[in-house]
Write a protein that holds these residues in place. Sequence first.
Motif, PDB file in Angstrom:
ATOM      1  N   GLN A 133      -7.143   8.295  -0.163  1.00  7.44           N
ATOM      2  CA  GLN A 133      -6.415   9.536   0.146  1.00  7.44           C
ATOM      3  C   GLN A 133      -5.366   9.314   1.218  1.00  7.44           C
ATOM      4  O   GLN A 133      -4.333   9.973   1.234  1.00  7.44           O
ATOM      5  CB  GLN A 133      -7.400  10.618   0.578  1.00  7.44           C
ATOM      6  CG  GLN A 133      -8.109  11.239  -0.615  1.00  7.44           C
ATOM      7  CD  GLN A 133      -9.134  12.271  -0.178  1.00  7.44           C
ATOM      8  OE1 GLN A 133      -9.025  12.863   0.888  1.00  7.44           O
ATOM      9  NE2 GLN A 133     -10.136  12.469  -0.998  1.00  7.44           N
ATOM     10  N   GLN A 134      -5.636   8.386   2.158  1.00  8.49           N
ATOM     11  CA  GLN A 134      -4.695   8.195   3.268  1.00  8.49           C
ATOM     12  C   GLN A 134      -4.518   6.724   3.616  1.00  8.49           C
ATOM     13  O   GLN A 134      -5.428   6.088   4.143  1.00  8.49           O
ATOM     14  CB  GLN A 134      -5.195   8.922   4.512  1.00  8.49           C
ATOM     15  CG  GLN A 134      -5.151  10.433   4.384  1.00  8.49           C
ATOM     16  CD  GLN A 134      -5.446  11.098   5.712  1.00  8.49           C
ATOM     17  OE1 GLN A 134      -5.267  10.506   6.773  1.00  8.49           O
ATOM     18  NE2 GLN A 134      -5.899  12.325   5.665  1.00  8.49           N
ATOM     19  N   GLN A 158      -6.595   1.992   5.737  1.00  8.57           N
ATOM     20  CA  GLN A 158      -6.736   3.208   4.926  1.00  8.57           C
ATOM     21  C   GLN A 158      -7.797   4.054   5.626  1.00  8.57           C
ATOM     22  O   GLN A 158      -8.980   3.697   5.668  1.00  8.57           O
ATOM     23  CB  GLN A 158      -7.129   2.851   3.488  1.00  8.57           C
ATOM     24  CG  GLN A 158      -5.977   2.107   2.792  1.00  8.57           C
ATOM     25  CD  GLN A 158      -6.186   1.881   1.315  1.00  8.57           C
ATOM     26  OE1 GLN A 158      -7.259   1.464   0.893  1.00  8.57           O
ATOM     27  NE2 GLN A 158      -5.159   2.146   0.519  1.00  8.57           N
ATOM     28  N   SER A 166      -8.911   7.303   5.287  1.00 14.01           N
ATOM     29  CA  SER A 166      -9.801   8.264   4.625  1.00 14.01           C
ATOM     30  C   SER A 166     -11.119   7.643   4.157  1.00 14.01           C
ATOM     31  O   SER A 166     -12.125   8.340   4.072  1.00 14.01           O
ATOM     32  CB  SER A 166      -9.063   8.900   3.445  1.00 14.01           C
ATOM     33  OG  SER A 166      -8.365   7.898   2.731  1.00 14.01           O
ATOM     34  N   ILE A 177       5.070  14.537   5.768  1.00 17.79           N
ATOM     35  CA  ILE A 177       3.669  14.622   6.236  1.00 17.79           C
ATOM     36  C   ILE A 177       3.227  16.032   6.636  1.00 17.79           C
ATOM     37  O   ILE A 177       2.101  16.427   6.346  1.00 17.79           O
ATOM     38  CB  ILE A 177       3.385  13.604   7.371  1.00 17.79           C
ATOM     39  CG1 ILE A 177       1.873  13.545   7.672  1.00 17.79           C
ATOM     40  CG2 ILE A 177       4.198  13.879   8.632  1.00 17.79           C
ATOM     41  CD1 ILE A 177       1.423  12.265   8.296  1.00 17.79           C
ATOM     42  N   GLN A 221       7.115  13.041  -1.679  1.00 16.94           N
ATOM     43  CA  GLN A 221       5.844  13.698  -1.315  1.00 16.94           C
ATOM     44  C   GLN A 221       4.773  12.656  -1.000  1.00 16.94           C
ATOM     45  O   GLN A 221       3.583  12.934  -1.106  1.00 16.94           O
ATOM     46  CB  GLN A 221       5.356  14.608  -2.450  1.00 16.94           C
ATOM     47  CG  GLN A 221       6.383  15.624  -2.875  1.00 16.94           C
ATOM     48  CD  GLN A 221       6.028  17.013  -2.435  1.00 16.94           C
ATOM     49  OE1 GLN A 221       4.947  17.498  -2.718  1.00 16.94           O
ATOM     50  NE2 GLN A 221       6.927  17.658  -1.748  1.00 16.94           N
ATOM     51  N   CYS A 222       5.188  11.454  -0.646  1.00 17.73           N
ATOM     52  CA  CYS A 222       4.221  10.390  -0.376  1.00 17.73           C
ATOM     53  C   CYS A 222       3.774  10.431   1.079  1.00 17.73           C
ATOM     54  O   CYS A 222       2.940   9.643   1.500  1.00 17.73           O
ATOM     55  CB  CYS A 222       4.817   9.024  -0.711  1.00 17.73           C
ATOM     56  SG  CYS A 222       6.161   8.532   0.390  1.00 17.73           S
ATOM     57  N   LYS A 223       4.343  11.334   1.875  1.00 19.33           N
ATOM     58  CA  LYS A 223       4.021  11.414   3.304  1.00 19.33           C
ATOM     59  C   LYS A 223       4.219  10.047   3.962  1.00 19.33           C
ATOM     60  O   LYS A 223       3.306   9.507   4.597  1.00 19.33           O
ATOM     61  CB  LYS A 223       2.599  11.953   3.540  1.00 19.33           C
ATOM     62  CG  LYS A 223       2.406  13.332   2.937  1.00 19.33           C
ATOM     63  CD  LYS A 223       1.121  13.984   3.385  1.00 19.33           C
ATOM     64  CE  LYS A 223       1.038  15.418   2.836  1.00 19.33           C
ATOM     65  NZ  LYS A 223      -0.143  16.130   3.273  1.00 19.33           N
ATOM     66  N   HIS A 259       4.588   6.934   6.078  1.00 13.57           N
ATOM     67  CA  HIS A 259       3.863   6.952   7.345  1.00 13.57           C
ATOM     68  C   HIS A 259       4.364   5.977   8.399  1.00 13.57           C
ATOM     69  O   HIS A 259       4.601   6.371   9.536  1.00 13.57           O
ATOM     70  CB  HIS A 259       2.376   6.746   7.074  1.00 13.57           C
ATOM     71  CG  HIS A 259       1.505   7.325   8.132  1.00 13.57           C
ATOM     72  ND1 HIS A 259       1.505   8.665   8.437  1.00 13.57           N
ATOM     73  CD2 HIS A 259       0.636   6.765   8.977  1.00 13.57           C
ATOM     74  CE1 HIS A 259       0.664   8.887   9.427  1.00 13.57           C
ATOM     75  NE2 HIS A 259       0.120   7.749   9.789  1.00 13.57           N
ATOM     76  N   THR A 295       0.011   9.196   0.948  1.00 12.03           N
ATOM     77  CA  THR A 295      -0.750   9.822  -0.152  1.00 12.03           C
ATOM     78  C   THR A 295      -0.708   9.010  -1.439  1.00 12.03           C
ATOM     79  O   THR A 295      -1.493   9.268  -2.344  1.00 12.03           O
ATOM     80  CB  THR A 295      -0.177  11.216  -0.492  1.00 12.03           C
ATOM     81  OG1 THR A 295       1.197  11.050  -0.839  1.00 12.03           O
ATOM     82  CG2 THR A 295      -0.303  12.172   0.658  1.00 12.03           C
ATOM     83  N   THR A 296       0.231   8.058  -1.538  1.00 16.51           N
ATOM     84  CA  THR A 296       0.430   7.383  -2.829  1.00 16.51           C
ATOM     85  C   THR A 296      -0.267   6.030  -2.910  1.00 16.51           C
ATOM     86  O   THR A 296      -0.174   5.361  -3.937  1.00 16.51           O
ATOM     87  CB  THR A 296       1.937   7.187  -3.107  1.00 16.51           C
ATOM     88  OG1 THR A 296       2.547   6.591  -1.946  1.00 16.51           O
ATOM     89  CG2 THR A 296       2.621   8.496  -3.412  1.00 16.51           C
ATOM     90  N   SER A 297      -0.917   5.595  -1.830  1.00 19.33           N
ATOM     91  CA  SER A 297      -1.563   4.273  -1.799  1.00 19.33           C
ATOM     92  C   SER A 297      -0.555   3.185  -2.165  1.00 19.33           C
ATOM     93  O   SER A 297      -0.827   2.330  -3.020  1.00 19.33           O
ATOM     94  CB  SER A 297      -2.760   4.204  -2.762  1.00 19.33           C
ATOM     95  OG  SER A 297      -3.630   5.278  -2.545  1.00 19.33           O
TER      96      SER A 297
END
Length: 361
Positions: free
Chosen positions: A43-44, A59, A61, A299, A332-334, A336, A351-353
């Motif tokens: 997820q993150q 990662q 999450s 984000i 929309q991948c936030k 990072h 969000t997209t790994s």
Amino acid sequence: MMMKLIPCLIALLFIHSIVAKISITQVHVDLPYIYENQLPLAQQTHEMVKVDNIVLISQLSNSVFVKVQVNEHGFAEEVAGFQIANPNANLHGLANSTCYPGWVWLTLEADNKLVLIDPKVKSVTEAPEVIKIIKVPQPGSGPHYIGEYGENLWVSLKESYQVLRINHENPNDYNIYEGVKHPIFVAQHPINRMFYSSEDDSSRIMKINPGNNITTQIDIDPSAGTTPVGMISGPKGIWFTLLGSDKAGTGTFGFIDRDDNIVYHKLKSPLGKDAALLHLKFDVNYEINHKLYLLSSSIINPNALDMVIRVTFYKDWKKIKDEEVFLIPTQQCKAHRLLPTGHNLFVTGLTTSKLITLINF
Ligand SMILES: *[C@@H]1O[C@H](CO)[C@@H](O)[C@H](O)[C@H]1NC(C)=O
Ligand SMILES: *[C@@H]1O[C@H](CO)[C@@H](O)[C@H](O)[C@H]1NC(C)=O
């Protein structure tokens, strides 16, 4: 017949004379190539460091530590993931160590631990080895950023609104500095040697004098923007980004000089001017090329664009000479974090790994 041809000839000559005045020359294009490497699904996906040809990624999450072997362009050749502690430990901050070259510090945000590991970069599939565990002293909670400065680690404690200095050779030697909601990054000023921390939700910056343990709070000018997040040491001072609100970004980043004067820089390009700036890094050759990379992220604001902005300064670092905006393919991948390597620029898609690489950049 002749009567019809003459006007045509005149017309042709006229067209020719116009055409002859338009010159066409090839323009210089220097295009980056953008590619998204798939990581194990989570997820993150958060932070990155690179040791040799392995990118190490946290990662949060599921508390998985990812090792990605990359080629010189930043294409993934082999990927492996490792559970660190338990899935709820919230693996987050990553920093390479200079005291222990090749080893990496990480934070377990929910377990309140700072961990030194040997990431075992000779092989992607070899599990990292834990070398040292340091418990965050009470009442500290939520270690987020970690950075090694000689014998000390500086850590932002996001949940308890504090900043920790702790001697990694003697963890009984530490200070906890009280901040406000939430310290995110910590950076040391290259000239006055003080430590600064970005406090996002309070729109303030904490300044810490480690000599007398006195802290002060510096307000962000609300007319410039809000929500300081990314904060790094750079040419002549501290550089930080303003993320803006959940409704709008302001395309603004700041610079703190040796006397705590803040200069705000506002982006001007159509896409840059409203950017939601989360993170920043200087080019590895910034002293020569005066380039700074900024990351705009969706984000907190789903309408913000995820993009990398390459800013070139004049050599006194006072004014922007040029700004270029490159959108991340999957929005929309936030987006990072940024990591320039000298050959390419890496970005994590939260969000997209994805580990995104910008080549020829
Ligand atoms: C590793 O750390 C050193 C110093 O702390 C720094 O100069 C270098 O850029 C770091 N490299 C990466 C890839 O993080
Ligand atoms: C700052 O804190 C450290 C660690 O607790 C302590 O050793 C030092 O005496 C303090 N300095 C001052 C001026 O209070």
